[in-house]
Design a protein around this motif. Structure first.
Motif, PDB file in Angstrom:
ATOM      1  N   SER A 142      73.381 111.341  67.309  1.00 38.42           N
ATOM      2  CA  SER A 142      74.491 110.656  66.630  1.00 38.42           C
ATOM      3  C   SER A 142      73.995 109.509  65.750  1.00 38.42           C
ATOM      4  O   SER A 142      74.755 108.958  64.958  1.00 38.42           O
ATOM      5  CB  SER A 142      75.535 110.161  67.626  1.00 38.42           C
ATOM      6  OG  SER A 142      74.959 109.239  68.498  1.00 38.42           O
TER       7      SER A 142
ATOM      8  N   LYS B 127      80.504  99.162  58.745  1.00 40.12           N
ATOM      9  CA  LYS B 127      80.411  99.081  60.205  1.00 40.12           C
ATOM     10  C   LYS B 127      80.905  97.706  60.633  1.00 40.12           C
ATOM     11  O   LYS B 127      80.243  96.690  60.402  1.00 40.12           O
ATOM     12  CB  LYS B 127      78.947  99.310  60.603  1.00 40.12           C
ATOM     13  CG  LYS B 127      78.639  99.169  62.067  1.00 40.12           C
ATOM     14  CD  LYS B 127      77.287  99.798  62.335  1.00 40.12           C
ATOM     15  CE  LYS B 127      76.707  99.388  63.666  1.00 40.12           C
ATOM     16  NZ  LYS B 127      75.468 100.111  63.963  1.00 40.12           N
TER      17      LYS B 127
ATOM     18  N   ASP C 127      71.485 103.100  62.697  1.00 42.25           N
ATOM     19  CA  ASP C 127      71.784 102.322  63.895  1.00 42.25           C
ATOM     20  C   ASP C 127      70.553 101.627  64.481  1.00 42.25           C
ATOM     21  O   ASP C 127      70.001 102.047  65.500  1.00 42.25           O
ATOM     22  CB  ASP C 127      72.468 103.189  64.964  1.00 42.25           C
ATOM     23  CG  ASP C 127      73.132 102.319  66.022  1.00 42.25           C
ATOM     24  OD1 ASP C 127      73.004 101.077  65.927  1.00 42.25           O
ATOM     25  OD2 ASP C 127      73.769 102.862  66.936  1.00 42.25           O
TER      26      ASP C 127
ATOM     27  N   SER D 148      80.870  98.902  67.659  1.00 41.46           N
ATOM     28  CA  SER D 148      81.454  98.843  66.327  1.00 41.46           C
ATOM     29  C   SER D 148      82.397 100.000  66.042  1.00 41.46           C
ATOM     30  O   SER D 148      82.410 101.008  66.744  1.00 41.46           O
ATOM     31  CB  SER D 148      80.332  98.899  65.299  1.00 41.46           C
ATOM     32  OG  SER D 148      79.714 100.167  65.366  1.00 41.46           O
TER      33      SER D 148
HETATM   34  P1  ADP Z   1      77.068 101.834  66.936  1.00 43.39           P
HETATM   35  O1  ADP Z   1      75.900 100.969  66.589  1.00 43.39           O
HETATM   36  O2  ADP Z   1      78.271 101.006  67.283  1.00 43.39           O
HETATM   37  O3  ADP Z   1      76.693 102.899  67.956  1.00 43.39           O
HETATM   38  P2  ADP Z   1      76.657 103.639  64.692  1.00 43.39           P
HETATM   39  O4  ADP Z   1      75.886 102.931  63.640  1.00 43.39           O
HETATM   40  O5  ADP Z   1      75.872 104.548  65.588  1.00 43.39           O
HETATM   41  O6  ADP Z   1      77.494 102.612  65.578  1.00 43.39           O
HETATM   42  O7  ADP Z   1      77.812 104.488  63.993  1.00 43.39           O
HETATM   43  C1  ADP Z   1      78.715 105.281  64.748  1.00 43.39           C
HETATM   44  C2  ADP Z   1      79.078 106.543  63.978  1.00 43.39           C
HETATM   45  O8  ADP Z   1      79.669 106.221  62.712  1.00 43.39           O
HETATM   46  C3  ADP Z   1      77.886 107.444  63.627  1.00 43.39           C
HETATM   47  O9  ADP Z   1      77.545 108.312  64.679  1.00 43.39           O
HETATM   48  C4  ADP Z   1      78.417 108.200  62.415  1.00 43.39           C
HETATM   49  O10 ADP Z   1      79.219 109.296  62.801  1.00 43.39           O
HETATM   50  C5  ADP Z   1      79.291 107.170  61.720  1.00 43.39           C
HETATM   51  N1  ADP Z   1      78.499 106.493  60.649  1.00 43.39           N
HETATM   52  C6  ADP Z   1      77.735 105.393  60.804  1.00 43.39           C
HETATM   53  N2  ADP Z   1      77.135 105.049  59.636  1.00 43.39           N
HETATM   54  C7  ADP Z   1      77.523 105.973  58.725  1.00 43.39           C
HETATM   55  C8  ADP Z   1      77.213 106.201  57.323  1.00 43.39           C
HETATM   56  N3  ADP Z   1      76.384 105.394  56.654  1.00 43.39           N
HETATM   57  N4  ADP Z   1      77.773 107.267  56.703  1.00 43.39           N
HETATM   58  C9  ADP Z   1      78.602 108.104  57.397  1.00 43.39           C
HETATM   59  N5  ADP Z   1      78.925 107.949  58.700  1.00 43.39           N
HETATM   60  C10 ADP Z   1      78.392 106.912  59.366  1.00 43.39           C
END
Ligand code: ADP
Length: 283
Positions: A153, A41, A167, A24
């Protein structure tokens, strides 16, 4: 309300990209008439596994609530203007970003929001926040869940540095043959360095697997090295570090009897998580 959310518009643009992961891209956006700040996302559906991860995340987060869990505001599954499938998850926005950027600020490229080193008390409180989420998803909520991808992360920080675990794209509902377990029971789970070794050998998602990742996460928080840096194993200075820096928080630092898989997820507290640090450190 549900009706308001169903018809709400959410605005975001590619210039507001705040992060990206396996499946994503995450954007800062504004939801509804009040322009509530959110994180959107957007699933990259070209990637194999992205649609499954959307389902896992919706399934795992539906109906669960905890102060240290990131809050899913709404989800959207639709067709975009080009006629392609479009799936997105909308979360409460976490202004202090992810824990990884706080632990490794030298790798943060933008000069804005360059994190300062976390104080010892802040690190302890983040560790406790994460432990209480694990306790909740493992045993307190209606359908116990294994997160399966716990790492810095995926720990997001609020304004006051309260930690929110995010996540749930690889999460699995435990103890029941649910729909979600049926179509996503294969493949390596988690992230190298954080994933429990048995996951690489076809092991089933488990609470113990999450506790292993938690141990690595806590270790990384206090030692400042990534698990893939290989500096943990057999590193005697880790012991002196833990003893000198953290001794007043530890009940019995010499007790290394907690072995991976045997630790109970009940009442994880500072002492337990530091024992975990110690255990993973001497592995
Ligand atoms: P994936 O499932 O594709 O690995 P993530 O959910 O881990 O994606 O999100 C990737 C990055 O986006 C996170 O490490 C963070 O830096 C940022 N992020 C995700 N959700 C949020 C949120 N609710 N608020 C701020 N930053 C976010």
């Amino acid at each position: 309300s549900y009706e308001e959310l169903r018809t709400a518009t959410c605005e975001f643009s590619s210039s507001n990209l705040i992060g990206s992961g396996n499946f994503s891209s995450v954007f800062k956006g504004f939801l509804g008439p009040e322009s509530k700040v959110v994180a959107v996302k957007v699933l990259n559906l070209q990637k194999h596994g992205a649609a499954k991860s959307f389902m896992s995340e919706c399934e795992a987060l539906k109906g669960i609530r905890h102060r240290n869990l990131v809050k899913l505001v709404t989800a959207c599954s639709s067709i975009d203007f080009k006629g392609n499938d479009f799936k997105a998850l909308v979360y409460e926005f976490m202004p202090n970003g992810n824990l990884d950027s706080w632990l490794h600020p030298e790798e943060v490229r933008s000069s804005e929001n360059h994190p300062r080193p976390l104080k010892l008390s802040e690190r302890l409180s983040i560790a406790i926040d994460v432990a209480s989420v694990l306790d909740y998803i493992h045993s307190q909520c209606f359908d116990p869940i294994a997160h399966c991808d716990l790492k810095p992360s995926n720990v997001l920080l609020d304004n006051d540095l309260t930690a929110h675990v995010s996540d749930f794209g690889l999460a699995r509902i435990l103890d029941q043959e649910s729909f979600i377990n049926q179509f996503s029971s294969t493949g390596v789970r988690g992230t190298i360095g954080y994933a429990a070794p048995e996951y690489g050998m076809g092991g089933k998602p488990s609470r113990e697997g999450d506790l292993y990742s938690f141990g690595v996460l806590v270790l990384e928080m206090f030692v400042g090295k990534r698990p893939t840096d290989k500096l943990f194993v057999g590193d005697l200075t880790l012991r002196s570090y833990v003893e000198s820096e953290l001794s007043e928080h530890v009940l019995d630092i010499t007790d290394v009897s907690i072995l991976h898989g045997e630790v109970s997820n009940k009442n994880i507290n500072v002492a337990e998580c530091l024992k975990m640090v110690f255990h993973v450190g001497i592995r």
